[in-house]
Design a protein around this motif. Structure first.
Motif, PDB file in Angstrom:
ATOM      1  N   ALA A   1     -40.765  -8.981   8.605  1.00  0.00           N
ATOM      2  CA  ALA A   1     -39.463  -8.442   8.183  1.00  0.00           C
ATOM      3  C   ALA A   1     -39.097  -8.967   6.795  1.00  0.00           C
ATOM      4  O   ALA A   1     -39.259 -10.148   6.511  1.00  0.00           O
ATOM      5  CB  ALA A   1     -38.387  -8.818   9.196  1.00  0.00           C
TER       6      ALA A   1
ATOM      7  N   LYS B   1     -31.606  -9.614   8.391  1.00  0.00           N
ATOM      8  CA  LYS B   1     -31.028  -8.706   9.381  1.00  0.00           C
ATOM      9  C   LYS B   1     -32.139  -8.022  10.195  1.00  0.00           C
ATOM     10  O   LYS B   1     -32.049  -7.899  11.412  1.00  0.00           O
ATOM     11  CB  LYS B   1     -30.176  -7.664   8.658  1.00  0.00           C
ATOM     12  N   THR B   2     -33.193  -7.607   9.510  1.00  0.00           N
ATOM     13  CA  THR B   2     -34.324  -6.974  10.182  1.00  0.00           C
ATOM     14  C   THR B   2     -35.045  -7.990  11.058  1.00  0.00           C
ATOM     15  O   THR B   2     -35.438  -7.689  12.183  1.00  0.00           O
ATOM     16  CB  THR B   2     -35.297  -6.367   9.156  1.00  0.00           C
TER      17      THR B   2
ATOM     18  N   ARG C   1     -33.100  -8.473  14.206  1.00  0.00           N
ATOM     19  CA  ARG C   1     -33.247  -7.302  15.068  1.00  0.00           C
ATOM     20  C   ARG C   1     -34.622  -7.333  15.772  1.00  0.00           C
ATOM     21  O   ARG C   1     -34.728  -7.011  16.948  1.00  0.00           O
ATOM     22  CB  ARG C   1     -33.081  -6.028  14.237  1.00  0.00           C
ATOM     23  N   ARG C   2     -35.649  -7.749  15.059  1.00  0.00           N
ATOM     24  CA  ARG C   2     -36.988  -7.828  15.653  1.00  0.00           C
ATOM     25  C   ARG C   2     -37.085  -8.952  16.685  1.00  0.00           C
ATOM     26  O   ARG C   2     -37.789  -8.817  17.687  1.00  0.00           O
ATOM     27  CB  ARG C   2     -38.047  -7.987  14.572  1.00  0.00           C
TER      28      ARG C   2
END
Length: 107
Positions: free
Chosen positions: A49, A53-54, A57-58
């Motif tokens: 990522a 933020k990503t 989320r992952r």
């Protein structure tokens, strides 16, 4: 060693991923039951990522996918960092497409 954390074959899980996996006993048991290669795929996917933020989320999705019975991250070409085998055709295609998207010509 009761506190030892099971990592992947190439990648080591960072503290945020470890903390999320340890939050739920069932999720952590599922993580422990994965093969080192399976854990490696999830760690590589999370580490890939580009934004925090990503990544978060992952990490959340990793926990969800474990509860769904998945052994590898969904829709992931696979870890390209392993030295014990050459990248698959699919991985090579993803790498070449990524280079093209960045404006580079394939080698």
């Amino acid at each position: 060693m009761a506190n030892a954390f099971p990592h992947g074959t190439v990648h080591r899980a960072r503290e945020d991923l470890q903390a999320a996996l340890r939050t739920d006993e069932k999720v952590f048991a599922l993580w422990e039951s994965l093969t080192p290669l399976g854990r490696n795929e999830f760690i590589c996917w999370v580490d890939d990522a580009k934004q925090a933020k990503t990544r978060q989320r992952r990490i959340e999705r990793t926990c969800e996918e474990l509860l769904e019975g998945k052994k590898r991250p969904c829709c992931w070409a696979g870890c390209i960092h392993r030295t014990d085998k050459a990248p698959s055709r699919w991985q090579q295609a993803v790498l070449i497409d990524g280079k093209r998207k960045k404006g580079r010509k394939p080698a």
